[in-house]
Design an enzyme around this catalytic site. Structure first.
Site, PDB file in Angstrom:
ATOM      1  N   TYR A   1       0.861  -1.192   0.000  1.00 37.98           N
ATOM      2  CA  TYR A   1       0.000   0.000   0.000  1.00 37.98           C
ATOM      3  C   TYR A   1       0.890   1.232   0.000  1.00 37.98           C
ATOM      4  CZ  TYR A   1      -3.057   3.734   1.532  1.00 37.98           C
ATOM      5  OH  TYR A   1      -3.738   4.920   1.597  1.00 37.98           O
TER       6      TYR A   1
ATOM      7  N   GLU B   1      -3.858   7.435  -3.845  1.00 38.55           N
ATOM      8  CA  GLU B   1      -3.598   6.147  -3.211  1.00 38.55           C
ATOM      9  C   GLU B   1      -3.361   5.049  -4.256  1.00 38.55           C
ATOM     10  OE1 GLU B   1      -6.147   4.648   0.326  1.00 38.55           O
ATOM     11  OE2 GLU B   1      -6.939   3.627  -1.416  1.00 38.55           O
TER      12      GLU B   1
END
Ligand code: GDP
Ligand code: MN
Length: 385
Positions: free
Chosen positions: A101, A189
């Site tokens: 991530y 993101e």
């Protein structure tokens, strides 16, 4: 404003982040054509403005163009978190080794952007924050200095990234931060950022939120707004110039001014509790002309949870008698049996009150104070008024 995955990834690509070379399809036939052009196994991905598409069955591999067509046929039209899928992204499938991530958002408390990395990629970051808070590594970024190399290395070492990938990771982190800043984003993101079995880093998923207040200077991004993908009432509210946020309670609130709207929500919750409290935040702004009130009324009435409506209006430059006439006109345009409580205060409140009371509409009640109005709205929602 949120961007779709495919829009975010085009943007990422432009700022030098490696992304799969995919294309968007709106029909199964188009999905077939794109899969044929790509020529390898593809992944068919639902484009809706919600996370967790994988779990909901909105992300599927297809080995052949025929299979891509079938899978697209299944996914198109499907509902994910209440949103209908109208587009699918067809990407060449990646051979996933590891999922990471990497994201940037605004840390309001710190007053600066924060970049976050985690070895627990592919899982929603809120879930990681809840289950394994230590698995998230954070670096706050000075907006004037930008992301420093040592910070990118801190993130890489914090998630135990093997050394051979540090160079590629650092470059992606810098480019992601640039994308974030140049887009006036509040979120950028990559989840997952994958290391393929061939040893390449690539952004498989992308999500961006753009600050609505910056859209005037982000014209290219503003044009990407996907009207079809947003809830109907949000589109109607924007068109009418209203600030509207749907909530889970039963009292529709129609208020002028954001602060007064917040107070009204607090009061309905105080007297009504969790279930009966506010059904929405709604600021109808200054003026409160009949057409605006009518538009707001239509939006409130489209929510099946609403059991009563509370008008809380402060007359300043706009006089209460004008507002009262606006409410009556709106009611004649948008008839409803629901109990409605009106509280007017400020300039010409007495005249406004007379207009409401003289109208003799059986489901229209008047209240002198906000306390009385909130109590009446709660009683009405319970069917006890
Ligand atoms: P989300 O569930 O909405 O976050 O959608 P993602 O784009 O993140 O996809 C969910 C998951 O599907 C990823 O975490 C991967 O495990 C898997 N996935 C997505 N793209 C590919 C791909 O190209 N190849 C493989 N093997 N899996 C993929
Ligand atoms: Mn994802």
């Amino acid at each position: 404003m949120n961007l779709h995955e495919y829009q975010s990834k085009v943007r990422f690509g432009r700022f030098g982040i490696p992304v799969p070379m995919g294309k968007v399809a709106t029909t199964p036939q188009q999905a077939y054509e794109i899969a044929r052009e790509i020529g390898t196994t593809v992944v068919v991905k639902a484009q809706v403005l919600a996370g967790g598409r994988g779990k909901a069955g909105g992300v599927k591999l297809a080995r052949t163009p025929d299979e891509a067509e079938q899978v697209a046929n299944q996914i198109l039209g499907m509902k994910i978190k209440g949103l209908t899928v109208r587009k699918v992204l067809i990407d060449p499938a990646a051979n996933i080794g590891t999922e990471i991530y990497l994201g940037v958002t605004n840390d309001r408390a710190a007053g600066r952007p924060v970049m976050m990395a985690s070895s627990e990629g592919g899982v929603e970051i809120e879930q990681v924050a809840h289950d394994k808070p230590n698995a998230i590594i954070r670096e706050h970024i000075d907006p004037f200095l930008g992301l420093r190399d040592y910070q990118a290395r801190n993130l890489a070492s914090g998630i135990n990234l093997p050394r051979e990938h540090w160079k590629a990771f650092t470059k992606i982190a810098h480019n992601l931060f640039t994308t974030y800043m140049q887009s006036d984003a509040t979120l950028a993101e990559i989840n997952p950022l994958v290391i393929t079995k061939e040893g390449q880093l690539i952004a498989l998923d992308g999500k961006m939120s753009i600050d609505d207040n910056a859209l005037f200077r982000q014209t290219e991004l503003a044009e990407m707004r996907d009207i079809d993908a947003e809830p109907k009432e949000v589109i109607q509210a924007r068109a009418a110039g209203l600030s509207y946020v749907k909530l889970d309670g039963q009292i529709g609130c129609m208020v002028n001014g954001a602060g007064l709207a917040m107070t009204t929500m607090d009061m309905t919750k105080l007297y009504g509790g969790e279930n009966i409290g506010p059904a929405n935040f709604l600021d109808i702004g200054g003026g409160a002309q009949a057409d605006k009130v009518a538009a707001a009324l239509r939006i409130i009435l489209s929510d099946p949870n609403v059991r009563s409506i509370l008008f809380n209006i402060f007359g300043g430059i706009t006089r209460c008698d004008e507002v009262a006439r606006g409410i009556l006109q709106a009611l004649s345009e948008v008839p409803s049996e629901l109990p409605m409580i009106v509280r007017l205060n400020g300039t010409n409140a007495e005249e406004g009150r007379a207009i409401i009371q003289n109208a003799s509409i059986s489901n229209l009640y008047y209240a002198d104070t906000l306390t009385e109005a909130a109590q009446k709205a709660v009683a009405a929602a319970k069917g006890e008024l």
